[in-house]
Design a protein around this motif. Structure first.
Motif, PDB file in Angstrom:
ATOM      1  N   PHE A 110       5.296  10.309  -4.050  1.00 35.88           N
ATOM      2  CA  PHE A 110       6.198   9.451  -4.833  1.00 35.88           C
ATOM      3  C   PHE A 110       7.420  10.242  -5.328  1.00 35.88           C
ATOM      4  CE2 PHE A 110       3.449   5.626  -6.432  1.00 35.88           C
ATOM      5  CZ  PHE A 110       3.189   5.287  -5.113  1.00 35.88           C
ATOM      6  N   SER A 111       7.239  11.541  -5.579  1.00 34.29           N
ATOM      7  CA  SER A 111       8.364  12.342  -6.099  1.00 34.29           C
ATOM      8  C   SER A 111       9.468  12.534  -5.066  1.00 34.29           C
ATOM      9  CB  SER A 111       7.857  13.712  -6.561  1.00 34.29           C
ATOM     10  OG  SER A 111       7.267  14.380  -5.473  1.00 34.29           O
ATOM     11  N   LYS A 112       9.187  12.177  -3.799  1.00 35.68           N
ATOM     12  CA  LYS A 112      10.265  12.223  -2.795  1.00 35.68           C
ATOM     13  C   LYS A 112      11.013  10.888  -2.742  1.00 35.68           C
ATOM     14  CE  LYS A 112       8.460  15.773   0.268  1.00 35.68           C
ATOM     15  NZ  LYS A 112       8.349  16.227   1.668  1.00 35.68           N
ATOM     16  N   ILE A 113      10.510   9.910  -3.483  1.00 34.79           N
ATOM     17  CA  ILE A 113      11.117   8.571  -3.464  1.00 34.79           C
ATOM     18  C   ILE A 113      11.955   8.349  -4.726  1.00 34.79           C
ATOM     19  CG2 ILE A 113      10.565   6.087  -3.497  1.00 34.79           C
ATOM     20  CD1 ILE A 113       8.045   6.938  -1.772  1.00 34.79           C
ATOM     21  N   ALA A 114      11.463   8.833  -5.863  1.00 34.32           N
ATOM     22  CA  ALA A 114      12.231   8.740  -7.120  1.00 34.32           C
ATOM     23  C   ALA A 114      11.737   9.845  -8.043  1.00 34.32           C
ATOM     24  CB  ALA A 114      12.024   7.377  -7.778  1.00 34.32           C
ATOM     25  N   VAL A 115      12.603  10.234  -8.968  1.00 38.49           N
ATOM     26  CA  VAL A 115      12.252  11.336  -9.880  1.00 38.49           C
ATOM     27  C   VAL A 115      12.552  10.927 -11.325  1.00 38.49           C
ATOM     28  CG1 VAL A 115      12.592  13.216  -8.223  1.00 38.49           C
ATOM     29  CG2 VAL A 115      14.542  12.385  -9.532  1.00 38.49           C
ATOM     30  N   LEU A 116      11.967  11.696 -12.235  1.00 41.87           N
ATOM     31  CA  LEU A 116      12.235  11.461 -13.653  1.00 41.87           C
ATOM     32  C   LEU A 116      13.528  12.166 -14.042  1.00 41.87           C
ATOM     33  CD1 LEU A 116      10.839  10.236 -16.265  1.00 41.87           C
ATOM     34  CD2 LEU A 116      10.293  12.614 -16.814  1.00 41.87           C
ATOM     35  N   HIS A 117      14.443  11.437 -14.669  1.00 36.59           N
ATOM     36  CA  HIS A 117      15.645  12.041 -15.264  1.00 36.59           C
ATOM     37  C   HIS A 117      15.526  11.911 -16.777  1.00 36.59           C
ATOM     38  CE1 HIS A 117      18.933  12.034 -11.890  1.00 36.59           C
ATOM     39  NE2 HIS A 117      17.793  12.555 -11.484  1.00 36.59           N
ATOM     40  N   LEU A 149      17.765  16.706   0.984  1.00 33.26           N
ATOM     41  CA  LEU A 149      17.228  16.103   2.209  1.00 33.26           C
ATOM     42  C   LEU A 149      16.936  17.213   3.236  1.00 33.26           C
ATOM     43  CD1 LEU A 149      16.586  13.497   3.746  1.00 33.26           C
ATOM     44  CD2 LEU A 149      18.952  13.454   4.523  1.00 33.26           C
ATOM     45  N   ALA A 150      17.913  18.119   3.392  1.00 34.42           N
ATOM     46  CA  ALA A 150      17.724  19.208   4.358  1.00 34.42           C
ATOM     47  C   ALA A 150      16.520  20.069   3.978  1.00 34.42           C
ATOM     48  CB  ALA A 150      18.990  20.054   4.428  1.00 34.42           C
ATOM     49  N   ALA A 151      16.261  20.197   2.676  1.00 33.27           N
ATOM     50  CA  ALA A 151      15.157  21.048   2.213  1.00 33.27           C
ATOM     51  C   ALA A 151      13.821  20.296   2.215  1.00 33.27           C
ATOM     52  CB  ALA A 151      15.462  21.562   0.812  1.00 33.27           C
ATOM     53  N   GLY A 152      13.847  19.019   2.605  1.00 31.46           N
ATOM     54  CA  GLY A 152      12.594  18.259   2.683  1.00 31.46           C
ATOM     55  C   GLY A 152      12.070  17.798   1.342  1.00 31.46           C
ATOM     56  N   ARG A 153      12.925  17.793   0.300  1.00 29.15           N
ATOM     57  CA  ARG A 153      12.449  17.380  -1.025  1.00 29.15           C
ATOM     58  C   ARG A 153      12.578  15.876  -1.258  1.00 29.15           C
ATOM     59  NH1 ARG A 153      14.797  22.424  -2.414  1.00 29.15           N
ATOM     60  NH2 ARG A 153      16.786  21.416  -2.831  1.00 29.15           N
ATOM     61  N   THR A 154      13.187  15.187  -0.299  1.00 28.69           N
ATOM     62  CA  THR A 154      13.331  13.744  -0.431  1.00 28.69           C
ATOM     63  C   THR A 154      13.343  13.145   0.973  1.00 28.69           C
ATOM     64  OG1 THR A 154      14.663  11.996  -1.465  1.00 28.69           O
ATOM     65  CG2 THR A 154      15.873  13.802  -0.459  1.00 28.69           C
ATOM     66  N   ILE A 155      13.358  11.813   1.048  1.00 30.16           N
ATOM     67  CA  ILE A 155      13.477  11.165   2.360  1.00 30.16           C
ATOM     68  C   ILE A 155      14.811  10.436   2.398  1.00 30.16           C
ATOM     69  CG2 ILE A 155      11.001  10.969   2.790  1.00 30.16           C
ATOM     70  CD1 ILE A 155      11.153   8.052   1.812  1.00 30.16           C
ATOM     71  N   GLU A 156      15.303  10.182   3.614  1.00 35.87           N
ATOM     72  CA  GLU A 156      16.668   9.669   3.711  1.00 35.87           C
ATOM     73  C   GLU A 156      16.796   8.234   3.194  1.00 35.87           C
ATOM     74  OE1 GLU A 156      18.566  10.054   7.484  1.00 35.87           O
ATOM     75  OE2 GLU A 156      20.459   9.269   6.721  1.00 35.87           O
ATOM     76  N   ARG A 157      15.883   7.362   3.606  1.00 35.82           N
ATOM     77  CA  ARG A 157      16.020   5.942   3.247  1.00 35.82           C
ATOM     78  C   ARG A 157      14.740   5.504   2.542  1.00 35.82           C
ATOM     79  NH1 ARG A 157      16.852   1.309   1.760  1.00 35.82           N
ATOM     80  NH2 ARG A 157      17.615  -0.396   3.089  1.00 35.82           N
ATOM     81  N   LYS A 158      14.898   5.146   1.278  1.00 36.59           N
ATOM     82  CA  LYS A 158      13.744   4.659   0.522  1.00 36.59           C
ATOM     83  C   LYS A 158      13.675   3.145   0.729  1.00 36.59           C
ATOM     84  CE  LYS A 158      14.910   8.689  -1.622  1.00 36.59           C
ATOM     85  NZ  LYS A 158      16.158   9.433  -1.317  1.00 36.59           N
ATOM     86  N   THR A 159      12.552   2.644   1.206  1.00 30.78           N
ATOM     87  CA  THR A 159      12.461   1.207   1.469  1.00 30.78           C
ATOM     88  C   THR A 159      12.253   0.458   0.157  1.00 30.78           C
ATOM     89  OG1 THR A 159      10.062   1.176   1.707  1.00 30.78           O
ATOM     90  CG2 THR A 159      11.348   1.670   3.699  1.00 30.78           C
ATOM     91  N   PRO A 160      12.585  -0.843   0.143  1.00 30.99           N
ATOM     92  CA  PRO A 160      12.336  -1.624  -1.074  1.00 30.99           C
ATOM     93  C   PRO A 160      10.866  -1.555  -1.501  1.00 30.99           C
ATOM     94  CG  PRO A 160      13.804  -2.814   0.395  1.00 30.99           C
ATOM     95  CD  PRO A 160      13.349  -1.616   1.150  1.00 30.99           C
ATOM     96  N   ALA A 161       9.931  -1.608  -0.550  1.00 32.42           N
ATOM     97  CA  ALA A 161       8.502  -1.582  -0.903  1.00 32.42           C
ATOM     98  C   ALA A 161       8.126  -0.239  -1.540  1.00 32.42           C
ATOM     99  CB  ALA A 161       7.655  -1.837   0.337  1.00 32.42           C
ATOM    100  N   GLN A 162       8.658   0.850  -1.010  1.00 34.94           N
ATOM    101  CA  GLN A 162       8.373   2.174  -1.601  1.00 34.94           C
ATOM    102  C   GLN A 162       8.919   2.253  -3.026  1.00 34.94           C
ATOM    103  OE1 GLN A 162      10.364   4.611   1.279  1.00 34.94           O
ATOM    104  NE2 GLN A 162       8.518   4.971   2.498  1.00 34.94           N
ATOM    105  N   LEU A 163      10.142   1.780  -3.211  1.00 34.17           N
ATOM    106  CA  LEU A 163      10.745   1.841  -4.553  1.00 34.17           C
ATOM    107  C   LEU A 163       9.948   0.997  -5.547  1.00 34.17           C
ATOM    108  CD1 LEU A 163      14.463   1.625  -3.443  1.00 34.17           C
ATOM    109  CD2 LEU A 163      13.359   3.583  -4.533  1.00 34.17           C
ATOM    110  N   ALA A 164       9.494  -0.159  -5.092  1.00 32.55           N
ATOM    111  CA  ALA A 164       8.712  -1.024  -5.983  1.00 32.55           C
ATOM    112  C   ALA A 164       7.412  -0.336  -6.393  1.00 32.55           C
ATOM    113  CB  ALA A 164       8.419  -2.346  -5.274  1.00 32.55           C
ATOM    114  N   ALA A 165       6.746   0.302  -5.449  1.00 33.83           N
ATOM    115  CA  ALA A 165       5.466   0.961  -5.755  1.00 33.83           C
ATOM    116  C   ALA A 165       5.672   2.112  -6.746  1.00 33.83           C
ATOM    117  CB  ALA A 165       4.829   1.475  -4.462  1.00 33.83           C
ATOM    118  N   VAL A 166       6.713   2.895  -6.534  1.00 30.27           N
ATOM    119  CA  VAL A 166       6.953   4.041  -7.427  1.00 30.27           C
ATOM    120  C   VAL A 166       7.371   3.560  -8.819  1.00 30.27           C
ATOM    121  CG1 VAL A 166       8.336   6.124  -7.782  1.00 30.27           C
ATOM    122  CG2 VAL A 166       7.539   5.545  -5.489  1.00 30.27           C
ATOM    123  N   ALA A 167       8.234   2.547  -8.873  1.00 29.10           N
ATOM    124  CA  ALA A 167       8.687   2.043 -10.175  1.00 29.10           C
ATOM    125  C   ALA A 167       7.500   1.501 -10.977  1.00 29.10           C
ATOM    126  CB  ALA A 167       9.744   0.963  -9.979  1.00 29.10           C
TER     127      ALA A 167
END
Ligand code: SF4
Length: 376
Positions: A110-117, A149-167
């Motif tokens: 999940f931390s590759k989809i969204a992070v805490l600020h 992205l180059a370092a593999g700490r995130t993914i390029e395109r977060k899908t709506p379903a992924q964002l909903a699950a993480v939120a």
């Protein structure tokens, strides 16, 4: 720690200095792991000082020489900050969020989809690539969107379903209070508004969470109502710099969208989202004079747009990695009169429903607003 130590340095001044000079850490692992690269604050660590959570640069070149040293946390998680050896404040670090331990069914953390600020903001970059990031001639000189992205700490395109699950997880497990959805600019004329619209709709269907969306002004102002109807509560369209010459030098691609177009987009968006719910990020220290920033801020405030002025902080690996941060005096000269203007106009960070202006962790602006209010 005695009160006199805190009184010796007002909170807003301390925040200004920490954001200008950065801080060294006795324990680099304290608090939420700091992020290197990516959009938004990078090379920073969140720290809570006098009830306000702020992003303090810890991995930048100036931070390694900072007069500020954050000590080891005690059993309660509190640390003391020393300036040239003298204790100036006590801070705490927000905890690592529990949702970071989860993954999607196909194994994406999940931390590759969204992070805490800050302390309670969920932040994501829906599209981690940008039409302006493809060549040195076009890229915004301060931006590190491709690095994480180059370092593999995130993914390029977060899908709506992924964002909903993480939120949903971030709200339920960590009590996250609002969400920032930004995006790199895709090639289409909507400049990212379309993917933000579908992402907001998915998150809102899953969980009740105020959301700010951030994009460049789209080709068609009808996108503002579409974003609001999908559930967006607030909108950010970021000028970054206010003087045309500075914009052309610092962000040659994005500067093709003129300041005039930003203002026409602001004028169309404010009636849709409401006064104070549309904001713009202005990076101080890139060449704009304090007067230029204050004059533009006055125009923004007059049409109901919240100017979120933050000190520029260089990010390692970008063309501006060695550009100096603005001095605390430079920031004070902008933020103090700006906070007065905001108070007079009735625009407040605390009234913003979601987003950077509400979070405030990248600037001392909300600390100045608090001082102005207390002085009334
Ligand atoms: S002000 Fe915006 S970019 Fe900065 S920490 Fe808060 S949400 Fe993130």
């Amino acid at each position: 720690m005695s009160l006199t130590m805190l009184e010796a340095m007002p909170t807003e001044q301390l925040i200004n200095e920490l954001q200008s000079f950065g801080a060294r850490l006795e324990d680099a692992s304290a608090g939420v792991a700091s992020r290197q690269g990516g959009a938004g604050p990078s090379d920073h660590k969140a720290m809570t000082i006098d009830g306000m959570t702020v992003m303090v640069p810890v991995h930048t070149a100036p931070a390694f020489k900072s007069p500020y040293l954050v000590g080891l946390p005690d059993a309660q998680g509190r640390s003391r900050i020393r300036r040239n050896g003298e204790i100036v404040a006590e801070i705490s670090f927000p905890n690592t969020p529990k949702f970071y331990a989860l993954s999607t069914e196909d194994g994406i953390p999940f931390s590759k989809i969204a992070v805490l600020h800050g302390k309670d903001v969920l932040a994501t970059t829906v599209l981690q690539s940008c039409v302006r990031y493809t060549s040195r001639e076009k890229t915004c000189q301060f931006c590190a969107i491709g690095q994480s992205l180059a370092a593999g700490r995130t993914i390029e395109r977060k899908t709506p379903a992924q964002l909903a699950a993480v939120a949903k997880a971030a709200v339920e497990l960590d009590g996250v209070k609002h969400m920032v959805m930004t995006t790199g600019t895709p090639p289409g004329k909507d400049r990212g508004a379309a993917i933000l619209t579908e992402s907001v709709a998915a998150v809102k269907a899953a969980v009740d969470l105020p959301i700010q969306v951030q994009c460049e002004p789209p080709d068609d102002d009808a996108w503002f109502a579409r974003l609001r109807d999908a559930g967006a509560d607030a909108l950010g369209m970021h000028l970054e710099a206010v003087t045309p010459e500075v914009r052309a030098r610092i962000m040659p691609g994005k500067a093709q969208v003129s300041v005039e177009r930003y203002f026409s987009a602001f004028a169309a968006a404010v009636p849709v989202f409401g006064k104070g719910q549309v904001s713009t990020y202005i990076l101080a220290g890139l060449g704009d004079t304090p007067n230029a920033i204050l004059e533009t801020s006055a125009k923004l405030i007059a049409i109901g747009v919240y100017p979120f002025v933050v000190p520029f902080v260089p990010i390692s690996g970008t063309p501006l990695a060695n550009h100096p941060t603005p001095t605390p005096d430079f920031m004070h000269g902008i933020l103090q009169p700006l906070a007065k203007m905001l108070l007079r106009s009735g625009l407040n960070a605390t009234d913003i429903k979601a987003g950077c202006g509400k979070c405030g962790a990248c600037s001392a602006l909300s600390a100045y607003e608090r001082v102005q209010k207390n002085d009334l």
